[in-house]
Motif scaffolding. Structure first.
Motif, PDB file in Angstrom:
ATOM      1  N   LEU A  72     -22.575   5.522  23.757  1.00 57.98           N
ATOM      2  CA  LEU A  72     -22.426   6.905  23.301  1.00 57.98           C
ATOM      3  C   LEU A  72     -21.188   6.876  22.405  1.00 57.98           C
ATOM      4  O   LEU A  72     -21.170   7.573  21.368  1.00 57.98           O
ATOM      5  CB  LEU A  72     -22.269   7.822  24.525  1.00 57.98           C
ATOM      6  CG  LEU A  72     -22.314   9.250  24.045  1.00 57.98           C
ATOM      7  CD1 LEU A  72     -23.604   9.596  23.057  1.00 57.98           C
ATOM      8  CD2 LEU A  72     -22.289  10.159  25.063  1.00 57.98           C
ATOM      9  N   PRO A  73     -19.965   6.389  23.206  1.00 57.98           N
ATOM     10  CA  PRO A  73     -18.788   6.267  22.027  1.00 57.98           C
ATOM     11  C   PRO A  73     -19.206   5.641  20.993  1.00 57.98           C
ATOM     12  O   PRO A  73     -18.616   6.117  19.676  1.00 57.98           O
ATOM     13  CB  PRO A  73     -17.782   5.829  22.788  1.00 57.98           C
ATOM     14  CG  PRO A  73     -18.218   5.463  24.079  1.00 57.98           C
ATOM     15  CD  PRO A  73     -19.695   5.971  24.141  1.00 57.98           C
ATOM     16  N   TYR A 119     -23.970  -2.792  30.245  1.00 61.61           N
ATOM     17  CA  TYR A 119     -23.752  -1.891  28.979  1.00 61.61           C
ATOM     18  C   TYR A 119     -24.312  -0.437  29.282  1.00 61.61           C
ATOM     19  O   TYR A 119     -25.654  -0.445  29.893  1.00 61.61           O
ATOM     20  CB  TYR A 119     -24.391  -2.499  27.992  1.00 61.61           C
ATOM     21  CG  TYR A 119     -24.113  -1.884  26.536  1.00 61.61           C
ATOM     22  CD1 TYR A 119     -23.027  -2.111  25.841  1.00 61.61           C
ATOM     23  CD2 TYR A 119     -25.055  -1.101  26.053  1.00 61.61           C
ATOM     24  CE1 TYR A 119     -22.643  -1.247  24.602  1.00 61.61           C
ATOM     25  CE2 TYR A 119     -25.139  -0.461  24.954  1.00 61.61           C
ATOM     26  CZ  TYR A 119     -23.885  -0.755  24.097  1.00 61.61           C
ATOM     27  OH  TYR A 119     -23.448   0.041  22.966  1.00 61.61           O
ATOM     28  N   LEU A 120     -23.608   0.460  29.031  1.00 60.83           N
ATOM     29  CA  LEU A 120     -23.922   1.628  29.620  1.00 60.83           C
ATOM     30  C   LEU A 120     -24.794   2.615  28.603  1.00 60.83           C
ATOM     31  O   LEU A 120     -24.387   2.697  27.291  1.00 60.83           O
ATOM     32  CB  LEU A 120     -22.669   2.716  29.660  1.00 60.83           C
ATOM     33  CG  LEU A 120     -23.192   3.965  30.452  1.00 60.83           C
ATOM     34  CD1 LEU A 120     -23.933   3.998  31.722  1.00 60.83           C
ATOM     35  CD2 LEU A 120     -21.935   4.837  30.544  1.00 60.83           C
ATOM     36  N   ASP A 121     -26.195   2.778  28.687  1.00 61.64           N
ATOM     37  CA  ASP A 121     -27.024   3.569  27.881  1.00 61.64           C
ATOM     38  C   ASP A 121     -26.502   5.001  27.453  1.00 61.64           C
ATOM     39  O   ASP A 121     -25.945   5.733  28.398  1.00 61.64           O
ATOM     40  CB  ASP A 121     -28.455   3.490  28.565  1.00 61.64           C
ATOM     41  CG  ASP A 121     -29.505   4.042  27.641  1.00 61.64           C
ATOM     42  OD1 ASP A 121     -29.908   3.567  26.677  1.00 61.64           O
ATOM     43  OD2 ASP A 121     -29.666   5.281  27.861  1.00 61.64           O
ATOM     44  N   SER A 122     -26.704   5.247  26.204  1.00 59.93           N
ATOM     45  CA  SER A 122     -26.136   6.702  25.883  1.00 59.93           C
ATOM     46  C   SER A 122     -26.989   7.741  26.645  1.00 59.93           C
ATOM     47  O   SER A 122     -26.317   8.672  27.050  1.00 59.93           O
ATOM     48  CB  SER A 122     -26.622   6.874  24.358  1.00 59.93           C
ATOM     49  OG  SER A 122     -27.793   7.047  24.157  1.00 59.93           O
ATOM     50  N   ASP A 123     -28.252   7.635  27.144  1.00 62.57           N
ATOM     51  CA  ASP A 123     -28.677   8.673  27.951  1.00 62.57           C
ATOM     52  C   ASP A 123     -28.081   9.040  29.343  1.00 62.57           C
ATOM     53  O   ASP A 123     -27.907  10.153  29.804  1.00 62.57           O
ATOM     54  CB  ASP A 123     -30.457   8.317  28.387  1.00 62.57           C
ATOM     55  CG  ASP A 123     -31.190   8.359  26.997  1.00 62.57           C
ATOM     56  OD1 ASP A 123     -30.799   9.297  26.125  1.00 62.57           O
ATOM     57  OD2 ASP A 123     -32.081   7.913  26.803  1.00 62.57           O
ATOM     58  N   ASP A 154     -14.540   8.196  32.636  1.00 58.54           N
ATOM     59  CA  ASP A 154     -14.044   6.963  32.010  1.00 58.54           C
ATOM     60  C   ASP A 154     -14.934   5.717  31.888  1.00 58.54           C
ATOM     61  O   ASP A 154     -14.815   5.146  30.797  1.00 58.54           O
ATOM     62  CB  ASP A 154     -12.819   6.493  33.409  1.00 58.54           C
ATOM     63  CG  ASP A 154     -11.774   7.672  33.573  1.00 58.54           C
ATOM     64  OD1 ASP A 154     -11.499   8.437  32.372  1.00 58.54           O
ATOM     65  OD2 ASP A 154     -10.979   7.431  34.345  1.00 58.54           O
ATOM     66  N   ARG A 155     -16.014   5.781  32.530  1.00 57.65           N
ATOM     67  CA  ARG A 155     -16.911   4.761  31.947  1.00 57.65           C
ATOM     68  C   ARG A 155     -17.745   4.989  31.059  1.00 57.65           C
ATOM     69  O   ARG A 155     -18.089   4.237  30.248  1.00 57.65           O
ATOM     70  CB  ARG A 155     -18.008   4.500  33.424  1.00 57.65           C
ATOM     71  CG  ARG A 155     -18.887   3.649  33.219  1.00 57.65           C
ATOM     72  CD  ARG A 155     -18.432   2.037  33.239  1.00 57.65           C
ATOM     73  NE  ARG A 155     -19.405   1.447  33.138  1.00 57.65           N
ATOM     74  CZ  ARG A 155     -20.114   0.810  31.890  1.00 57.65           C
ATOM     75  NH1 ARG A 155     -19.573   1.484  30.861  1.00 57.65           N
ATOM     76  NH2 ARG A 155     -20.998  -0.106  31.767  1.00 57.65           N
ATOM     77  N   VAL A 156     -18.022   6.322  30.631  1.00 55.61           N
ATOM     78  CA  VAL A 156     -18.694   6.788  29.441  1.00 55.61           C
ATOM     79  C   VAL A 156     -17.718   6.339  28.362  1.00 55.61           C
ATOM     80  O   VAL A 156     -18.464   5.899  27.326  1.00 55.61           O
ATOM     81  CB  VAL A 156     -18.954   8.182  29.402  1.00 55.61           C
ATOM     82  CG1 VAL A 156     -19.218   8.926  28.146  1.00 55.61           C
ATOM     83  CG2 VAL A 156     -19.953   8.648  30.688  1.00 55.61           C
ATOM     84  N   VAL A 157     -16.671   6.350  28.336  1.00 53.12           N
ATOM     85  CA  VAL A 157     -15.823   6.044  27.139  1.00 53.12           C
ATOM     86  C   VAL A 157     -15.181   4.823  27.081  1.00 53.12           C
ATOM     87  O   VAL A 157     -14.593   4.354  26.049  1.00 53.12           O
ATOM     88  CB  VAL A 157     -14.629   7.309  26.859  1.00 53.12           C
ATOM     89  CG1 VAL A 157     -15.147   8.552  26.553  1.00 53.12           C
ATOM     90  CG2 VAL A 157     -13.707   7.126  28.153  1.00 53.12           C
ATOM     91  N   ALA A 158     -15.541   3.837  28.011  1.00 53.27           N
ATOM     92  CA  ALA A 158     -15.406   2.666  27.788  1.00 53.27           C
ATOM     93  C   ALA A 158     -16.027   1.792  26.946  1.00 53.27           C
ATOM     94  O   ALA A 158     -16.666   2.047  26.199  1.00 53.27           O
ATOM     95  CB  ALA A 158     -15.839   1.983  29.382  1.00 53.27           C
ATOM     96  N   ALA A 159     -15.432   0.474  26.698  1.00 56.96           N
ATOM     97  CA  ALA A 159     -15.890  -0.137  25.310  1.00 56.96           C
ATOM     98  C   ALA A 159     -17.406  -0.665  25.740  1.00 56.96           C
ATOM     99  O   ALA A 159     -17.841  -0.628  24.287  1.00 56.96           O
ATOM    100  CB  ALA A 159     -14.674  -1.669  25.409  1.00 56.96           C
TER     101      ALA A 159
END
Length: 133
Positions: free
Chosen positions: A107-108, A46-50, A98-103
């Motif tokens: 952040l999104p 899971y990608l952290d917002s930072d 693309d990874r930043v806006v993934a499910a």
């Protein structure tokens, strides 16, 4: 995360990232951006917002050097000169965006919980479009 507007540098993480670029030797600045992009591209978690905020700042700096790119004029961007980035960073930046806006990205989710979610998503799409030209 302290955020005061939807701009790519309008949060504490991006401002701190800009400071780290300023603190680095000029010869290391591109590598810092490259490492930031690759780390996000390669994460399976899971990608952290930072991390996402650092990618957006990096992508904005790269896009500013592209045809049709918007110059970075905010006081929260790096103050010191950046090198002319290698062309391959554009593709890395697109993949990282693309990874930043993934499910599986925080952040999104945070932006979608606000009235500014659509505007934020459009700003990311605009950035991606410039990088693809």
């Amino acid at each position: 995360m302290g955020t005061w507007d939807i701009g790519h540098f309008d949060n504490d993480t991006a401002a701190d990232f800009s400071g780290s670029l300023d603190d680095a030797a000029e010869s290391e600045r591109e590598n810092i951006i490259r490492t930031t992009l690759i780390r996000v591209i390669e994460t399976d978690e899971y990608l952290d917002s930072d991390e996402a905020c650092k990618v957006l700042a990096s992508a904005a700096l790269i896009a500013a050097q592209c045809p049709g790119g918007t110059p970075i004029t905010t006081a929260y961007a790096p103050d010191k000169p950046l090198p002319v980035f290698s062309a391959d960073l554009r593709g890395l930046a697109v993949r990282a965006l693309d990874r930043v806006v993934a499910a599986d990205s925080e952040l999104p989710e945070l932006w979608d919980d606000t009235e500014h979610g659509p505007q934020w998503r459009q700003s990311v799409a605009d950035l991606r479009s410039v990088l693809l030209t």
